[in-house]
Design an enzyme around this catalytic site. Sequence first.
Site, PDB file in Angstrom:
ATOM      1  N   ARG A 170     -33.642  12.329   9.304  1.00  0.00           N
ATOM      2  CA  ARG A 170     -35.038  12.514   8.910  1.00  0.00           C
ATOM      3  C   ARG A 170     -35.177  13.949   8.388  1.00  0.00           C
ATOM      4  NH1 ARG A 170     -38.071  15.432  12.474  1.00  0.00           N
ATOM      5  NH2 ARG A 170     -37.092  15.966  14.449  1.00  0.00           N
ATOM      6  N   ARG A 174     -44.499  18.345   6.498  1.00  0.00           N
ATOM      7  CA  ARG A 174     -45.832  18.572   7.056  1.00  0.00           C
ATOM      8  C   ARG A 174     -46.845  18.644   5.929  1.00  0.00           C
ATOM      9  NH1 ARG A 174     -44.392  23.682  10.779  1.00  0.00           N
ATOM     10  NH2 ARG A 174     -43.008  22.659  12.287  1.00  0.00           N
ATOM     11  N   ARG A 279     -27.576  32.058   4.005  1.00  0.00           N
ATOM     12  CA  ARG A 279     -28.796  32.789   4.357  1.00  0.00           C
ATOM     13  C   ARG A 279     -28.496  34.259   4.591  1.00  0.00           C
ATOM     14  NH1 ARG A 279     -30.462  30.501  10.399  1.00  0.00           N
ATOM     15  NH2 ARG A 279     -28.479  30.870  11.436  1.00  0.00           N
ATOM     16  N   TYR A 347     -24.075  19.613  19.281  1.00  0.00           N
ATOM     17  CA  TYR A 347     -24.872  20.772  18.882  1.00  0.00           C
ATOM     18  C   TYR A 347     -26.050  20.915  19.842  1.00  0.00           C
ATOM     19  CZ  TYR A 347     -27.588  24.111  16.273  1.00  0.00           C
ATOM     20  OH  TYR A 347     -28.288  25.230  15.922  1.00  0.00           O
TER      21      TYR A 347
END
Length: 367
Positions: A170, A174, A279, A347
Amino acid sequence: MYDYLIVGAGLFGAVFAYEARQRGKRCLVIDKREHTGGNVHTEHIEGIHVHKYGAHIFHTNSKLIWDYVHQFAEFNRYTNAPLANYRGELYNLPFNMNTFHQLWGVVRPEEAKQRIEEQRQAAGIKDPQNVEEQAISLVGTDIYEKLIKGYTEKQWGRSARDLPAFIIKRLPVRFTYDNNYFNDQYQGIPKGGYNVIVDKMLEGTEVRLQVDFFEQREELVKSAKKVVFTGMIDQYYDYRYGVLEYRSLQFETKVLSQTDNYQGNAVVNYTDRETPYTRVIEHKHFEFGTQAGTVITEEYPTEWKPGLEPYYPINDEKNNEIYKQYKALADQESDVIFGGRLGGYKYYDMHQVIAEALTAVERELGK
C-alpha cells in the site's frame, strides 16, 4: 558465571540487559563495534548529535513504550516531515494535499482524487505483476514517475519492473494538508541523542566492545547460563540452510563548518534515478540546532556482502523460506534467545524492537 551473555549492544540487547539487571541477574554485553547503541548510535561532531547510521525518529502509538523510554531520556517535539527532491523540484512527503498542489495545482481533495483515479484508469492495470504496475495502480503515473520509481530502484538496486509487486502493499495517501510522515500519537528525538538512553540502560552492566562473538564463541558461551543473540541468525547456524540476503547502506558524512543551514530540513529524499544517493540528512535539524556550522550525511544503498552492515532484510519468498528453517532451529533452543532485526530477519522500527525485547524478558523472567 553470568546469567546471560548478550550478543549485541543495540536496543534489544540494552533493554534485555536493563530488565534482567533489575531482576537481579548478572549480564555480560558484547558488541563487535567500538560503541554501544547499534544502529541508533549518535556521534558528537562540531557540537551536533549525528545519527551515524541514518535518520532515527522515535515514534509509537503505544503509551506504554513512550512512557518506558521517557524514564531514560527527555524527548523533544521533533516531527518528521521529509521533502522529496526530483531533479530540483521539491515535494512534500508523505503524499498529501501539499504534494498534489505542487504536482497539479489542485487545491481541493476531490480534484486530487480525480487526477489519481484518471491516471489509474488510463493505466488499466488489473493484476499488477511488479512494483511499477503495483504503484501505478495505487497512485497513478505522476506520483510514481517523480516520487517512487527512482528512489525505489536505488533502494533495491534493480529496475522497478524486476521487483515483485508485494514490496509495495500500500502507499500512504492523505487528502489533507498534513506533512507529518507518521500517524503515531507520540513522536520525537531524545535530547542529547540516543546514546543517553542506551548508556542509562547499560549502566551497572559489564560491557565489552570490539569483541567478535564468532571469534571467541566457545569461551563466551561457556561464561553464561544463557545467550541472548541479536546478530544474524543464519551466521549463528553457520549458514546451514543458506545465506539470508540484505540491502546495506553506506554513509558519507561531511562537516560544513562555514554553512549554518545546508538544506533547511532534517531529511530530503532524492527521488530521481540519476542522483546516486537516496537522501541527505542534516542532523542539527533533529534538535533544532543553532550551531554556526552543520553536518550532513549522504545515504547510498548498496548490495550487502560480508564485511558490510546488514540493514534491510529482503523478505521475498526465497529468503522467507530460508528463514523459516532457521526459525525452526531457534525454536528448539532452550539456552538461546534470538531477537532484534537480524535475529528475527524482520524490519523493525525502534519502538517495535523495544516491545519485542520487553516481551522476551517477560517470557524469560516474568513481569
